[in-house]
Each structure stands twice: as structure tokens, then as C-alpha cells.
Write an enzyme that holds these catalytic residues in place. Structure first.
Site, PDB file in Angstrom:
ATOM      1  N   HIS A   1     -40.280   5.012   1.520  1.00  9.75           N
ATOM      2  CA  HIS A   1     -41.090   6.281   2.562  1.00  9.75           C
ATOM      3  C   HIS A   1     -42.032   4.935   2.966  1.00  9.75           C
ATOM      4  CE1 HIS A   1     -43.294   5.598  -1.830  1.00  9.75           C
ATOM      5  NE2 HIS A   1     -44.202   6.084  -0.280  1.00  9.75           N
ATOM      6  N   CYS A   2     -41.687   3.700   2.681  1.00 11.32           N
ATOM      7  CA  CYS A   2     -42.600   3.050   3.398  1.00 11.32           C
ATOM      8  C   CYS A   2     -42.215   1.669   3.673  1.00 11.32           C
ATOM      9  CB  CYS A   2     -43.879   1.948   2.425  1.00 11.32           C
ATOM     10  SG  CYS A   2     -44.668   3.241   1.714  1.00 11.32           S
ATOM     11  N   ILE A   3     -41.426   1.216   3.832  1.00 11.04           N
ATOM     12  CA  ILE A   3     -40.342  -0.138   3.863  1.00 11.04           C
ATOM     13  C   ILE A   3     -39.564  -0.178   5.327  1.00 11.04           C
ATOM     14  CG2 ILE A   3     -39.269  -2.459   3.092  1.00 11.04           C
ATOM     15  CD1 ILE A   3     -39.828  -2.432   0.639  1.00 11.04           C
TER      16      ILE A   3
END
Length: 439
Positions: free
Chosen positions: A271-273
Site C-alpha cells: 500500500h505504500c512503496i
């Protein structure tokens, strides 16, 4: 107001409200429950609320037994009634912050949550945004919406940013064991938010502003994205030179200083990188600048799924088999090993490309029994297939997209006609290596 809230935090009578009951929210609840706080969980998904109220978890690393204990000890209640947010003394926001189709930040969930909070915001409440976002979000997006409640930040209510640092499936680092960066809108907000988190996490790092805390999260994930892009690019080069990039990395990491190992794969997931670098490049454009280095890394990483499928087509062609009509089984649709989290998984990009090429597609993932619906992918209704010798033998190729520990790679290679390994999962397989190809 500040003294009352600080005392409630100190004696653990404060009620902690968590908004967004997903892979960030549930571990955060666990951290606070384990230190003696009562918690409330808010989510728009009534199905999630019902499951949690029944003592059932839908996330692998938060067992149902854990949720049942929260309920039994009366330290947790889940609800979809957002008017009850006034009952909580602290509201921690853990909602998604995806990208739009044009790769711009989509703060719809954050903005909508802030609007709902503003409707019930009362004196003496602390609001903390944990969702990953770009610097200035707390000040320029959250604060104006909350101020519509007619209360003054720092005096009537308190506002801070503290980025989540969840690593799903990592047994070495639970939410409670990861240091927490906190940036407050002013001194009271910083002090109160830090006091709250100090009960639940191993260490609190105070920074001078929400912008520093927001930028910290972006830096952490962009650092990983850039380094992963570098090894992905080296992989494409070394593949052509018949050099094993994984062996190269294993050799390089024997250096005791100046090197940290990052590993290639079929694309970025989580969900971030895959998202955060685009937040940063969007912010740079807004400021009239460009982030060429970061954007290049994004380009390298986003083209990896296509590279994998192109290599698959090459290997199939060498065996005089066209990709169209071939039976391809993909192992793993979670974004990383040993988790049930499919968010931004490169497996869905691989799926799109395989379906475009007209393959007969099936999959197996011991952690994801049914393919979930995804925002940006047309996902067919499909269930995980059992890896029997007969099933494996019937596939023209088994594509390893996620290297789950549950897989018996010796068994898989033994019974498969061909294996395309994007994760070096078959590293220790000794028999049948002529069947293994890497991409």
C-alpha cells in the site's frame, strides 16, 4: 482541556478510536488493547464490523482469537456509526490514500473522514492522521476541514500526524515494536499525541512539525522504491549477460559496510512503496520542480510486469509453444510472501498482461482463496487451485510471482513442465533445474 486529556491518557481511561479497520488499523488496536486502553473501531464496511463484533478476523496476522479476547475483555467495539466518534478521546485515522488514474494523490478518504469528524468534534479530542500522504496534508487539508467545527486547534482540540509503519507478515516487528514518529500542529498537540503513543509503542520520536513527519514516511518508502528499481534494472541487464542477479546480490551483501541488500521482483506491491514516490513527484510538480531520479525509478518498477511476460513469451517460444492458448498457473497473488494482503500486488498487473495475451490462466495462493476485486484491474471470479501433481503437469508453465514459504518448491519443479521464477524461490532446488527459468 489539555490537562484533562493528558490525565485520561496517563491513567488509561481515554478511549481510543481507530478509523479504518484494515492492515494498519487492526494492529494499532492490538497495541493499545495490550496496554490497557479501551478502543473503538470505525469502518464504512458493515461486513467488517459484523465480523469483528463476532470475534472474527479477516487479516491473517491478527488471529480471530485475538479479536475475540478484545471483545471478551470489553476493550474493543466495532461500529459503522460514525456519529459515535464523539465518544472517543483520541481519533487515529488509518484510511487508504491511493492514486488516481493519472497517478495524482487521491485524498478522498482522508477528506471525507475529516468532514465526518468535524461534524462531531468536541473539546478535548485528539485527532491523528496516520495514512501515508504528502507533506502539508495535515495542515492544508485536514486542519481547514476540522476548523469548520468552530474549535481552535491547540486549545480546544489537538491535531498531529504520525505515519503508520506496518510491515504485514513480519514476525519481528509488530505495531508495538516499531518506533513512532510524531509531528504536532503545535506544542500541545505534539505533547499529547506523543504521550498517547508512548503507552502503545516501543519508542516515540518527536519532530518539529507534521510536515517533517509526513516527509519522513515519503522518504522511507521512496528510498526502498529507488533501490528496488536499481536492482530491477540490473536484473534486466544481467539476464541478457546470463549472470544471476540474486547470486550477485548475495555476494555483495557480504560487505560489512556501505551496502544494503534489495531484491528484484516482478514489480512493486503493497500500500505504500508503489504509491509514495508518485506523491512526491506530484508535490514537486506543484512546486514547479521535477524529481527526475524518483520518476525514473517509478518507470523502471512499473515496467517490470511487462518484462516478466516478455521473458515468459521468449522462453515459451524456445520450446515452440505460443503464449496464446497456453496454460499458465501463477503462484501467489499477495504482494509479498506469507501475507494475505493483495494491495497493489504486481500479480494483478501480470494477470492483466496474461489475459491480454490470451492465456488459459489459473492461480494458487494459500493465503488468498479467491481473487479479490481490485480498483484498477478487471479481475475474473476465480478460486485458488490445489497444487496436485496432475494439475502442475497439465500447465505449460508455472509462474512464481510471490515466494510463499508454504510452497514446496522441490515438489512444484518436479511435477511441472516449466517454471518461471521471478523471486529466486527455487534457489535451493537441486533436481529438475533445467525446467527453471528466471525473469
Amino acid at each position: 482541556m489539555a490537562n484533562q486529556l493528558e490525565q485520561a491518557i496517563k491513567d488509561k481511561s481515554a478511549i481510543i478510536g481507530i478509523i479504518g479497520l484494515g492492515y494498519v488499523g487492526l494492529p494499532l488496536i492490538d497495541a493499545f488493547v495490550n496496554t490497557g486502553f479501551k478502543t473503538m473501531g470505525f469502518d464504512v464496511d458493515q461486513n467488517k464490523v459484523d465480523q469483528l463484533q463476532a470475534g472474527k478476523s479477516y487479516i491473517k496476522h491478527i488471529p480471530s482469537e485475538t479479536v475475540a479476547k478484545w471483545i471478551a475483555k470489553e476493550q474493543f467495539e466495532a461500529t459503522a456509526d460514525f456519529s459515535r466518534m464523539k465518544e472517543a478521546d483520541a481519533l487515529l485515522i488509518c484510511v487508504p490514500t491511493p492514486l488516481t488514474t493519472s497517478r495524482d494523490p487521491d485524498l478522498t478518504y482522508v477528506e471525507n473522514t475529516a468532514k465526518v469528524i468535524a461534524e462531531t468534534l468536541r473539546p478535548g479530542q485528539l485527532v491523528v492522521l496516520e495514512s501515508t500522504t504528502y507533506p502539508t496534508t495535515t495542515r492544508d487539508v485536514m486542519l481547514p476541514i476540522l476548523d469548520n467545527a468552530g474549535l481552535k486547534v491547540g486549545e480546544d482540540y489537538y491535531l498531529a500526524y504520525s505515519p503508520e509503519r506496518e510491515d504485514p507478515g513480519n514476525p519481528d516487528f509488530s505495531a508495538a515494536g516499531i518506533p513512532k514518529v510524531v509531528g504536532g500542529m503545535e506544542e500541545n498537540s505534539l505533547r499529547i499525541a506523543s504521550a498517547l503513543y508512548s503507552h502503545a509503542v516501543v519508542n516515540v520520536i518527536q519532530v518539529s512539525s507534521p510536515e517533517v513527519a509526513e516527509a519522513c514516511k515519503i522518504l522511507e518508502n521512496t528510498y526502498r522504491a529507488v533501490n528496488i528499481a536499481m536492482v530491477n534494472e540490473l536484473k534486466t541487464l544481467f539476464d541478457r549477460m546470463d549472470i544471476d542477479v540474486w547470486e550477485v546480490i548475495d555476494a555483495a551483501k557480504t560487505k560489512p559496510f556501505g551496502f544494503q541488500a534489495f531484491y528484484p521482483g516482478p514489480g512493486l506491491g503493497g500500500h505504500c512503496i508503489p504509491i509514495d514516490p508518485f506523491y512526491l513527484s506530484w508535490l514537486a510538480r506543484k512546486e514547479g520542480q521535477t524529481t527526475r531520479f524518483i520518476e525514473l525509478a517509478g518507470e523502471v518498477n512499473t515496467r517490470m510486469p511487462r518484462y516478466v511476460i516478455d521473458r515468459l513469451a521468449e522462453f515459451m517460444n524456445e520450446k515452440a509453444k505460443p503464449l496464446k492458448g497456453s496454460k499458465i498457473c501463477m503462484l501467489g497473488v499477495a504482494y509479498k510472501k506469507d501475507v494475505d494482503d493483495p494491495r497493489e500486488s504486481p500479480s494483478f498487473h501480470l494477470l492483466d498482461l496474461l489475459m491480454e495475451r490470451g492465456v488459459d490462466f489459473t492461480y494458487n495462493d494459500p493465503h488468498i482463496p479467491k481473487l479479490p476485486k481490485m480498483r484498477h484491474h478487471d479481475v475474473p471470479a476465480m478460486e485458488s487451485q490445489e497444487l496436485t501433481p496432475e494439475y502442475l503437469a497439465a500447465q505449460d508453465c508455472v509462474l512464481i510471482a510471490t515466494d510463499h514459504s508454504a510452497y514446496d518448491y522441490d515438489f512444484i519443479v518436479k511435477h511441472s513442465q516449466m517454471v518461471l521464477d521471478t523471486r529466486n524461490a527455487t534457489k535451493n532446488v537441486t533436481e529438475g533445474r533445467e525446467k527453471i527459468f528466471k525473469a
